[in-house]
Motif scaffolding. Structure first.
Motif, PDB file in Angstrom:
ATOM      1  N   ALA A 139       0.847  -1.190   0.000  1.00 39.97           N
ATOM      2  CA  ALA A 139       0.000   0.000   0.000  1.00 39.97           C
ATOM      3  C   ALA A 139       0.885   1.243   0.000  1.00 39.97           C
ATOM      4  N   GLY A 140       0.478   2.256  -0.763  1.00 40.33           N
ATOM      5  CA  GLY A 140       1.299   3.455  -0.892  1.00 40.33           C
ATOM      6  C   GLY A 140       1.616   4.105   0.442  1.00 40.33           C
ATOM      7  N   ALA A 141       0.618   4.179   1.334  1.00 38.54           N
ATOM      8  CA  ALA A 141       0.842   4.795   2.639  1.00 38.54           C
ATOM      9  C   ALA A 141       1.844   3.999   3.462  1.00 38.54           C
ATOM     10  N   ALA A 142       1.817   2.675   3.328  1.00 38.01           N
ATOM     11  CA  ALA A 142       2.774   1.827   4.048  1.00 38.01           C
ATOM     12  C   ALA A 142       4.182   2.022   3.507  1.00 38.01           C
ATOM     13  N   ALA A 143       4.305   2.117   2.186  1.00 39.50           N
ATOM     14  CA  ALA A 143       5.624   2.346   1.579  1.00 39.50           C
ATOM     15  C   ALA A 143       6.197   3.672   2.041  1.00 39.50           C
ATOM     16  N   ASP A 144       5.357   4.694   2.124  1.00 35.79           N
ATOM     17  CA  ASP A 144       5.820   6.012   2.584  1.00 35.79           C
ATOM     18  C   ASP A 144       6.277   5.954   4.033  1.00 35.79           C
ATOM     19  N   ARG A 145       5.550   5.230   4.862  1.00 34.21           N
ATOM     20  CA  ARG A 145       5.899   5.130   6.280  1.00 34.21           C
ATOM     21  C   ARG A 145       7.296   4.538   6.484  1.00 34.21           C
ATOM     22  N   GLN A 146       7.629   3.534   5.696  1.00 33.78           N
ATOM     23  CA  GLN A 146       8.894   2.829   5.890  1.00 33.78           C
ATOM     24  C   GLN A 146       9.965   3.240   4.880  1.00 33.78           C
ATOM     25  N   GLY A 147       9.652   4.189   4.024  1.00 36.07           N
ATOM     26  CA  GLY A 147      10.644   4.635   3.043  1.00 36.07           C
ATOM     27  C   GLY A 147      10.978   3.572   2.021  1.00 36.07           C
ATOM     28  N   LEU A 148       9.990   2.769   1.639  1.00 33.27           N
ATOM     29  CA  LEU A 148      10.206   1.695   0.676  1.00 33.27           C
ATOM     30  C   LEU A 148       9.708   2.099  -0.705  1.00 33.27           C
ATOM     31  N   ALA A 149      10.275   1.504  -1.735  1.00 36.02           N
ATOM     32  CA  ALA A 149       9.901   1.807  -3.112  1.00 36.02           C
ATOM     33  C   ALA A 149      10.050   0.547  -3.946  1.00 36.02           C
ATOM     34  N   ILE A 150       9.698   0.632  -5.221  1.00 36.80           N
ATOM     35  CA  ILE A 150       9.868  -0.508  -6.116  1.00 36.80           C
ATOM     36  C   ILE A 150      11.332  -0.952  -6.089  1.00 36.80           C
ATOM     37  N   GLY A 151      11.539  -2.243  -5.877  1.00 39.20           N
ATOM     38  CA  GLY A 151      12.893  -2.788  -5.804  1.00 39.20           C
ATOM     39  C   GLY A 151      13.424  -2.917  -4.392  1.00 39.20           C
ATOM     40  N   SER A 152      12.772  -2.258  -3.411  1.00 42.65           N
ATOM     41  CA  SER A 152      13.214  -2.383  -2.019  1.00 42.65           C
ATOM     42  C   SER A 152      13.030  -3.814  -1.538  1.00 42.65           C
ATOM     43  N   LYS A 153      13.892  -4.238  -0.632  1.00 44.63           N
ATOM     44  CA  LYS A 153      13.816  -5.596  -0.091  1.00 44.63           C
ATOM     45  C   LYS A 153      13.671  -5.555   1.427  1.00 44.63           C
ATOM     46  N   VAL A 154      12.858  -6.479   1.936  1.00 47.03           N
ATOM     47  CA  VAL A 154      12.765  -6.693   3.382  1.00 47.03           C
ATOM     48  C   VAL A 154      12.921  -8.191   3.615  1.00 47.03           C
ATOM     49  N   THR A 155      13.450  -8.555   4.778  1.00 46.89           N
ATOM     50  CA  THR A 155      13.655  -9.968   5.089  1.00 46.89           C
ATOM     51  C   THR A 155      12.712 -10.383   6.201  1.00 46.89           C
ATOM     52  N   MET A 156      11.862 -11.342   5.918  1.00 46.55           N
ATOM     53  CA  MET A 156      10.902 -11.865   6.891  1.00 46.55           C
ATOM     54  C   MET A 156      11.577 -12.964   7.703  1.00 46.55           C
ATOM     55  N   PHE A 157      11.430 -12.909   9.028  1.00 46.14           N
ATOM     56  CA  PHE A 157      12.091 -13.906   9.871  1.00 46.14           C
ATOM     57  C   PHE A 157      11.153 -14.412  10.958  1.00 46.14           C
ATOM     58  N   ASP A 158      11.492 -15.576  11.487  1.00 51.39           N
ATOM     59  CA  ASP A 158      10.735 -16.182  12.580  1.00 51.39           C
ATOM     60  C   ASP A 158      11.229 -15.568  13.886  1.00 51.39           C
ATOM     61  N   PRO A 159      10.363 -14.901  14.654  1.00 50.46           N
ATOM     62  CA  PRO A 159      10.819 -14.265  15.896  1.00 50.46           C
ATOM     63  C   PRO A 159      11.349 -15.247  16.935  1.00 50.46           C
ATOM     64  N   LEU A 160      10.967 -16.537  16.816  1.00 49.07           N
ATOM     65  CA  LEU A 160      11.450 -17.538  17.758  1.00 49.07           C
ATOM     66  C   LEU A 160      12.852 -18.021  17.400  1.00 49.07           C
ATOM     67  N   THR A 161      13.255 -17.825  16.141  1.00 47.27           N
ATOM     68  CA  THR A 161      14.605 -18.200  15.698  1.00 47.27           C
ATOM     69  C   THR A 161      15.177 -17.061  14.844  1.00 47.27           C
ATOM     70  N   PRO A 162      15.397 -15.910  15.446  1.00 49.16           N
ATOM     71  CA  PRO A 162      15.820 -14.734  14.683  1.00 49.16           C
ATOM     72  C   PRO A 162      17.201 -14.863  14.034  1.00 49.16           C
ATOM     73  N   ASP A 163      18.010 -15.798  14.520  1.00 48.63           N
ATOM     74  CA  ASP A 163      19.361 -15.942  13.959  1.00 48.63           C
ATOM     75  C   ASP A 163      19.381 -16.771  12.675  1.00 48.63           C
ATOM     76  N   GLU A 164      18.299 -17.464  12.411  1.00 52.05           N
ATOM     77  CA  GLU A 164      18.251 -18.263  11.186  1.00 52.05           C
ATOM     78  C   GLU A 164      17.974 -17.369   9.980  1.00 52.05           C
ATOM     79  N   ASP A 165      18.371 -17.843   8.807  1.00 52.42           N
ATOM     80  CA  ASP A 165      18.133 -17.075   7.587  1.00 52.42           C
ATOM     81  C   ASP A 165      16.637 -16.895   7.363  1.00 52.42           C
TER      82      ASP A 165
END
Length: 314
Positions: A139-165
């Motif tokens: 959503a455009g408002a969400a992208a603005d909040r986090q400073g994200l744009a087309i091509g931006s990357k985020v990494t989703m992780f398991d909070p119980l094993t944050p050290d894993e890829d």
């Protein structure tokens, strides 16, 4: 004369109510029974037709089962049986909230949404809709909040094993909702603001991309009338009543915390909006393996992590 006309116009609502009461009184005295019944039914049908979209639907909500396809088929069969004789439309959406980190090291909670209706509910401002499990349209408002744009990357992780890829997600699209009040958004304010209950979103993701999360995502089947007419009213009323038995029929052991909610459902629904998962109603039972239905108690609406010993929303 003009004054009298003005006064009558100001009180047209009261005059209509008086007329209805008179009709009901006559019916009660033994006359015009059919006319009075028709006035009541037509009025109810018109109220339903004029209601806000969210008030015209009812929802079945559950944790997604391991066999998502079988669960979907069972729920749809149960809904079809409940609303036998009524023309209804059933839509399915899957939602979850997961922690993510940006390349800059910023961490936040991201609301993820798998809903095939998204392209019909929103307009792409940039890019495309996701075509793989590692792509999201934000959503455009969400992208603005986090400073994200087309091509931006985020990494989703398991909070119980944050050290894993984790799993890298690439922003491939930016969108805005066509109608934020559409019932399909389920009242989620983040489609406009980009944030709800501390989670940024929604981030639309490809179908099936949420199936392998550490905790099951929340699935919602929304049931809405295809049309609203006098002939539909009785079947719809009967369907809503019958729908209350769907959780026990489809999820008799309550393994997936199935519940019925929505504006047309009984008032004490057992969960919050799926767009806000995993925040929800935590079980008040002592047994850690079983979840109870939510009551009207405010304790069913926490805004905090799960109690000790719990890793998922019930």
């Amino acid at each position: 004369m003009a004054f009298a006309v003005r006064r009558a116009g100001e009180h047209v609502g009261r005059l209509a109510l008086i007329a209805l009461l008179v009709a009901l009184l006559v019916a009660a005295l033994g006359g015009l029974d059919a006319l009075a019944d028709r006035m009541i039914s037509e009025g109810a049908a018109q109220m339903l037709a004029d209601a806000e979209p969210d008030a015209r639907s009812v929802r079945v909500v559950a944790d997604q089962a391991e066999d998502a396809e079988a669960q979907d088929a069972a729920v749809r069969d149960a809904i079809s049986s409940a609303f036998s004789g009524a023309d209804v439309v059933v839509s399915r959406r899957v939602a979850a909230t997961m922690p993510v980190t940006t390349d800059a090291g910023q961490t936040f909670r991201l609301g993820l949404l798998d809903d095939e209706r998204a392209p019909d509910l929103a307009t792409l401002e940039e890019g495309t809709w996701p075509a793989s499990d590692t792509q999201i349209a934000l959503a455009g408002a969400a992208a603005d909040r986090q400073g994200l744009a087309i091509g931006s990357k985020v990494t989703m992780f398991d909070p119980l094993t944050p050290d894993e890829d984790g799993i890298a997600l690439t922003v491939v699209g930016i969108w805005t909702p066509d109608d934020p009040a559409d019932a399909a958004w389920q009242g989620d304010p983040s489609v406009v603001s980009g944030e709800s209950d501390g989670a940024t979103g929604p981030a639309v993701i490809a179908a099936g991309a949420l199936d392998d999360l550490p905790d099951p995502p929340v699935v919602t089947w929304e049931v809405a009338p295809a049309g609203v007419g006098l002939a539909d009213l009785a079947a719809l009323q009967s369907g809503v009543r019958a729908l209350r038995g769907v959780p026990d029929a489809v999820d008799p052991e309550h393994d997936h915390a199935m519940d019925v909610g929505g504006a047309s459902a009984p008032p004490c629904s057992g969960r919050r909006s799926p767009s806000q998962a995993p925040v929800g109603c935590w079980s008040l039972r002592s047994s850690p393996s079983r979840c109870s239905a939510c009551s009207c108690s405010p304790s069913c609406w926490p805004h905090s992590p799960p109690p000790a010993g719990r890793s998922s929303c019930c």
